[in-house]
Scaffold this motif. Sequence first.
Motif, PDB file in Angstrom:
ATOM      1  N   ASN A  28       0.855  -1.179   0.000  1.00 41.49           N
ATOM      2  CA  ASN A  28       0.000   0.000   0.000  1.00 41.49           C
ATOM      3  C   ASN A  28       0.898   1.238   0.000  1.00 41.49           C
ATOM      4  O   ASN A  28       1.835   1.303   0.776  1.00 41.49           O
ATOM      5  CB  ASN A  28      -0.864  -0.060   1.274  1.00 41.49           C
ATOM      6  CG  ASN A  28      -1.846   1.079   1.368  1.00 41.49           C
ATOM      7  OD1 ASN A  28      -1.509   2.224   1.080  1.00 41.49           O
ATOM      8  ND2 ASN A  28      -3.056   0.763   1.769  1.00 41.49           N
ATOM      9  N   GLU A  30       0.615   3.976   1.265  1.00 38.42           N
ATOM     10  CA  GLU A  30       0.639   4.705   2.537  1.00 38.42           C
ATOM     11  C   GLU A  30       1.527   4.046   3.580  1.00 38.42           C
ATOM     12  O   GLU A  30       1.779   4.597   4.645  1.00 38.42           O
ATOM     13  CB  GLU A  30      -0.782   4.840   3.111  1.00 38.42           C
ATOM     14  CG  GLU A  30      -1.731   5.640   2.232  1.00 38.42           C
ATOM     15  CD  GLU A  30      -1.180   7.009   1.871  1.00 38.42           C
ATOM     16  OE1 GLU A  30      -0.740   7.717   2.798  1.00 38.42           O
ATOM     17  OE2 GLU A  30      -1.153   7.355   0.673  1.00 38.42           O
ATOM     18  N   MET A  31       1.981   2.818   3.308  1.00 37.29           N
ATOM     19  CA  MET A  31       2.837   2.113   4.268  1.00 37.29           C
ATOM     20  C   MET A  31       4.196   2.785   4.370  1.00 37.29           C
ATOM     21  O   MET A  31       4.686   3.347   3.399  1.00 37.29           O
ATOM     22  CB  MET A  31       3.127   0.701   3.762  1.00 37.29           C
ATOM     23  CG  MET A  31       2.012  -0.264   3.860  1.00 37.29           C
ATOM     24  SD  MET A  31       2.577  -1.801   3.069  1.00 37.29           S
ATOM     25  CE  MET A  31       1.204  -2.846   3.472  1.00 37.29           C
ATOM     26  N   GLU A  35       6.983  -1.001   7.447  1.00 34.49           N
ATOM     27  CA  GLU A  35       5.696  -1.707   7.488  1.00 34.49           C
ATOM     28  C   GLU A  35       5.560  -2.638   6.293  1.00 34.49           C
ATOM     29  O   GLU A  35       5.001  -3.731   6.414  1.00 34.49           O
ATOM     30  CB  GLU A  35       4.544  -0.691   7.552  1.00 34.49           C
ATOM     31  CG  GLU A  35       4.446  -0.057   8.937  1.00 34.49           C
ATOM     32  CD  GLU A  35       3.550   1.173   9.017  1.00 34.49           C
ATOM     33  OE1 GLU A  35       3.268   1.613  10.134  1.00 34.49           O
ATOM     34  OE2 GLU A  35       3.156   1.706   7.965  1.00 34.49           O
ATOM     35  N   ASP A  38       7.376  -5.539   7.357  1.00 41.87           N
ATOM     36  CA  ASP A  38       6.564  -6.288   8.332  1.00 41.87           C
ATOM     37  C   ASP A  38       5.605  -7.228   7.610  1.00 41.87           C
ATOM     38  O   ASP A  38       5.462  -8.393   7.983  1.00 41.87           O
ATOM     39  CB  ASP A  38       5.706  -5.328   9.182  1.00 41.87           C
ATOM     40  CG  ASP A  38       6.522  -4.527  10.184  1.00 41.87           C
ATOM     41  OD1 ASP A  38       7.664  -4.921  10.476  1.00 41.87           O
ATOM     42  OD2 ASP A  38       5.999  -3.500  10.671  1.00 41.87           O
ATOM     43  N   VAL A  39       4.951  -6.692   6.577  1.00 40.63           N
ATOM     44  CA  VAL A  39       3.972  -7.487   5.844  1.00 40.63           C
ATOM     45  C   VAL A  39       4.663  -8.664   5.140  1.00 40.63           C
ATOM     46  O   VAL A  39       4.193  -9.807   5.194  1.00 40.63           O
ATOM     47  CB  VAL A  39       3.200  -6.601   4.831  1.00 40.63           C
ATOM     48  CG1 VAL A  39       2.333  -7.446   3.914  1.00 40.63           C
ATOM     49  CG2 VAL A  39       2.351  -5.583   5.571  1.00 40.63           C
ATOM     50  N   ARG A  59      10.648   4.131  15.187  1.00 43.64           N
ATOM     51  CA  ARG A  59       9.874   4.333  13.955  1.00 43.64           C
ATOM     52  C   ARG A  59       9.353   5.765  13.820  1.00 43.64           C
ATOM     53  O   ARG A  59       8.276   5.989  13.272  1.00 43.64           O
ATOM     54  CB  ARG A  59       8.733   3.316  13.838  1.00 43.64           C
ATOM     55  CG  ARG A  59       9.268   1.890  13.728  1.00 43.64           C
ATOM     56  CD  ARG A  59       8.311   0.972  13.014  1.00 43.64           C
ATOM     57  NE  ARG A  59       8.876  -0.377  12.923  1.00 43.64           N
ATOM     58  CZ  ARG A  59       8.330  -1.353  12.215  1.00 43.64           C
ATOM     59  NH1 ARG A  59       7.225  -1.138  11.547  1.00 43.64           N
ATOM     60  NH2 ARG A  59       8.889  -2.555  12.169  1.00 43.64           N
ATOM     61  N   GLN A  85      10.667   6.391   8.223  1.00 45.22           N
ATOM     62  CA  GLN A  85       9.750   7.445   7.786  1.00 45.22           C
ATOM     63  C   GLN A  85       9.665   7.548   6.265  1.00 45.22           C
ATOM     64  O   GLN A  85       9.041   8.459   5.734  1.00 45.22           O
ATOM     65  CB  GLN A  85      10.163   8.786   8.385  1.00 45.22           C
ATOM     66  CG  GLN A  85       9.962   8.801   9.907  1.00 45.22           C
ATOM     67  CD  GLN A  85       9.737  10.194  10.426  1.00 45.22           C
ATOM     68  OE1 GLN A  85      10.471  11.103  10.121  1.00 45.22           O
ATOM     69  NE2 GLN A  85       8.708  10.359  11.239  1.00 45.22           N
ATOM     70  N   HIS A  87       8.136   6.412   2.926  1.00 43.73           N
ATOM     71  CA  HIS A  87       6.860   5.778   2.582  1.00 43.73           C
ATOM     72  C   HIS A  87       6.880   5.183   1.180  1.00 43.73           C
ATOM     73  O   HIS A  87       7.636   5.604   0.319  1.00 43.73           O
ATOM     74  CB  HIS A  87       5.704   6.762   2.779  1.00 43.73           C
ATOM     75  CG  HIS A  87       5.346   6.914   4.223  1.00 43.73           C
ATOM     76  ND1 HIS A  87       6.160   7.559   5.124  1.00 43.73           N
ATOM     77  CD2 HIS A  87       4.284   6.449   4.944  1.00 43.73           C
ATOM     78  CE1 HIS A  87       5.606   7.512   6.329  1.00 43.73           C
ATOM     79  NE2 HIS A  87       4.477   6.837   6.244  1.00 43.73           N
TER      80      HIS A  87
END
Lengths: 258, 221, 636
Positions: A28, A30-31, A35, A38-39, A59, A85, A87
């Motif tokens: 995504n 916006e991640m 993150e 993480d996914v 973070r 930070q 994205h």
Amino acid sequence: MKLKLHVWRQKDRQSTGRMVAYDAPNVNPEMSFLEMLDVVNEELTGKGEDPIAFDHDCREGICGSCSMVINGTPHGPSKGTTVCQLHMRHFTDGQDVHIEPWRAKAFPVLQDLVVDRSAFDRIIQAGGFISVNSGSAQDANNLPVAKGDADQSMDAAACIGCGACVAACKNSAAMLFAAAKISHLGLLPQGQPERRRRAINMVKQMDLEGFGNCSNQYECEAVCPKEISVGFIARMNRDYLSSSIFSKETGSASKSED
Amino acid sequence: MGWLRQTTDSSIGGKLIVAVTGLAMVGFVVAHLSGNLLVFGGPQAVNSYAEGLRKLGALLWVARIGLLVMATLHIVFAIKLNLANRAARPQAYAVKTYRRASFASRSMLLTGMALLGYILFHLAHFTFRATSPELAALGEYEVYQMIVLSFQQPLIAGLYIVSMLLLGLHLSHGVSSLFQTLGFNHPKYRSLVGSIGPILGVLLALGFSSIPAAVLFGLLK
Amino acid sequence: MNLDAKIPAGPIADKWTNHKFDMKLVNPANKRKYTVIVVGTGLAGGAAAATLAELGYNVLNFCFQDSPRRAHSIAAQGGINAAKNYQGDGDSVHRLFYDTVKGGDFRSREANVHRLAEVSVNIIDQCVAQGVPFAREYGGLLANRSFGGAQVSRTFYARGQTGQQLLLGAYQALERQVGAGTVKMFARTEMLDLVVENGRAAGIVVRDLVTGAITTYAAHAVVMATGGYGNVFYLSTNAKGSNVSATFRAYKRGAGFANPCFTQIHPTCIPVSGDYQSKLTLMSESLRNDGRVWAPKKQGDKRPPRDIPEAERDYYLERKYPSYGNLAPRDIASRAAKEACDDGRGVGESGRGVYLDFAAAIERQGKDVIEQRYGNLFQMYDKITAENPYEMPMRIYPAVHYTMGGLWVDYNLQSNIPGLFVLGEANFSDHGANRLGASALMQGLADGYFIIPYTLGNYLAGISRDPVKADGDSFKSTKNDVEVRIAKLLGSKGKRTVDSFHKELGLIMWEKCGMARNKAGLTEALRKIPALREEFWQNVRVLGDKDNLNQSLEKAGRVADFLEFGEILCADALTREESCGGHFREEYQDQGEAKRDDEHFAHAAVWEYQGEGKAPKRHTEALTFDEVHLATRSYK
């Protein structure tokens, strides 16, 4: 969007590592970059594969833990930004993303993207402090500090010790890190008594740790998430050379003086 | 003298030596160019300048030995630092992008080595006149004739021009860099320090190249 | 459980001075014979380790981060309070003390708070001497700013990085001692249990996070400065590594856990953007000085904010609290945002957000003024959300930020286990039910630099100087417990990831025990959490092995503790049948305002572990208010 990741995988300090390709199919925009990892890690764990190890903590761009080279640039493509930070909107669908650990002899890889940065702590131990014991200080306002000096000192003190400067430098030099601390303290009146000794000892330790030399390419400044100026390296050079050549201070392993 | 050893052994001390020797050689190069440009004043000007230099006698030798020492230290310390730099990154990145490093800064070792080769040739060529019997046959102070004779050969002229471009490239990073190494940099002067190298590099390269170019195009004969 | 707070006698302003004189001292030559373990390297731990080593004690210092400089104190933005009265605006030690007790909604211990206010002035002196680059005026003297909950300007700051600069000061002092050989530093080493021998804290069990080695260390005293437990909510402004494990392990070894339900929600954070969200980012509270908070009046209004006409906006803080307006305290502003979103009027994709609008301020004062004041914050917001707050109102939502509860300590910062001292956010002492802005940094450094060096000496002077050894039975059995637990986590071979359990727990905590709590919700949480814990131990999947760096294993151990701790937090919230500070029970309110019950709840609730599968026992320490008189806060 979808990404093709190429990640450095290394079991432990002794093992040899290699780049391994992974698909990141559900990204995504916006991640944050972490993150996204993480996914990917959740998916890897689901498949029974060891998740990718990487350092991270706050973070929010201040603890200095996160450390990865993304497509050849420490902390990735955004200026003045740590990986945490950064994205995913700065990447494009289908892009190949190469993720590697900091590379330096002084920062051995412990696993995957995790490196040992204790060399930085030892540089601070060598002199990155003002020797004042708790409880012995005079009233804070007895010592005025010119606003300009305090501001400049703060510019240097903003260093988060992440090591991106080392990672970006073709010589794995730690000059920007050492210079930031030498300048932070050297710009303040409190830092003067130990100024010469500090410069000599910290540089000595930096060399001992196996960091390279400065080639004045300023890649460090270009990737520094706190955008610390290489002007501080000039200041360190000045401090070091004048201390070495014009003072009696020879420096030494710093031992307790209490 | 432990402090001296400690300083020169250190990263910053090593850089200091490269910077200071570099600065000395830049001084020499500038002086050399101003001498060379006398060639545009005709044979009389440049030849008597050469004669004047020779008559310095012992002083000339001091300068020569000084230059030799400077060049040697510059090369030895540059190599030493370079080896340390290589050792500091045993494992290269699979992908590496540069954000700021200039082409000149990334090719210092190469341009430096090329310049060393050039200097050796240049000494053999003009100082020892060992490359061609024609030059050897000229009189001691017939510098003008020597220059014209040499640069009428496109190959030699081209070699000199290329070398001078490399010199310009080397100095465009080296000169700005030495200010930083010596600690003479500050947000106030940063753009000045950053541009002094490229400006000097271009001026020197143009200045030196103007002579073989002028000969080649028949302006000097 | 012995909950004697050991508050010294005498007038409140003299207690600490008298106590310092009354305490026993350790002869300088004998100090090196004492070994002290300090766990944590944040403001409290780092300051304590450095100071104790300066005094001559033999210090072993542990942190799970790769360097002591990365402790989460580093993330504090706003500033640090101190009663210096440099501005001549009427500040004093007594006023700071008063503001803190009142701000804590009368649930803190007066004597501790007064001492905190007293030493606050020494902290600034110490930090300046260390080279902390505080903001200054042109005359070279220190600058101050004002902050919530106070009517004086007493906050010292270093740009928006005050926590970082204070921590680096402590870190540098610490590294100086490491270099001098007086502190032995163990980074990437996590405390997994406390060893109690003959009723005293005797050491700890740690795991080397790189090699996986489990080791025991013995000491004459153990000082824990391991931070707060905000991550029990999964999403919080805490660092990802922040955890309850150290304090929870100590609790399971007999230390009392006080007021776990006192958690602080910060009203201005960037809202959650998706289920991949891993943490929340705080936007400084100062934004509310110029921004107006609003939500659409209509439910489910999906129009862009600029298209919603003035008449269809609800500036709910200004409406409900006309006198304080957008500057209502943290807890009140947070709850009001939740109400608007619960009412279906939330904004953003998730519907969990409200607007913080600067349009009026920009029109009134010009963009330049706003940029000067908040430029860096606007930039940070833009970086994270890719929205320009000069054009579009910010979207904000409350998030868990700080935990006032923690291990119970007496006036000497000693827990009910002799030899176990607890500092900083990890203890419960000074902030009561609500912490004021810029007071966390003050407390951490006060505990580390100026309190523990005295009170620990007093304890050590009373015990044997004989060298300690980590080979007794309790060391062996505690180490064995740790090893068994790790084997169990790795052996479960289930299907679900650790994070999925953590997220589920966080959701339960946030929904049922977050900004507003009620009996039914808490009871439901107390039913759901044990079931989730059960499933965790049956069905968690932790890959990798124990003898290597294994981040999944680290997380699993922490989440396992949160799964137990969450239950105590909910039980505490359920039994505290009043609303005070960060703890808001919907049953106890007066038209939306917190209703304290001083008659029944003017106490600290302290939970004692009773054994596996047994309900913990609730004890109380009565709180008396002799200096600051009990009063109801009103912001209308």
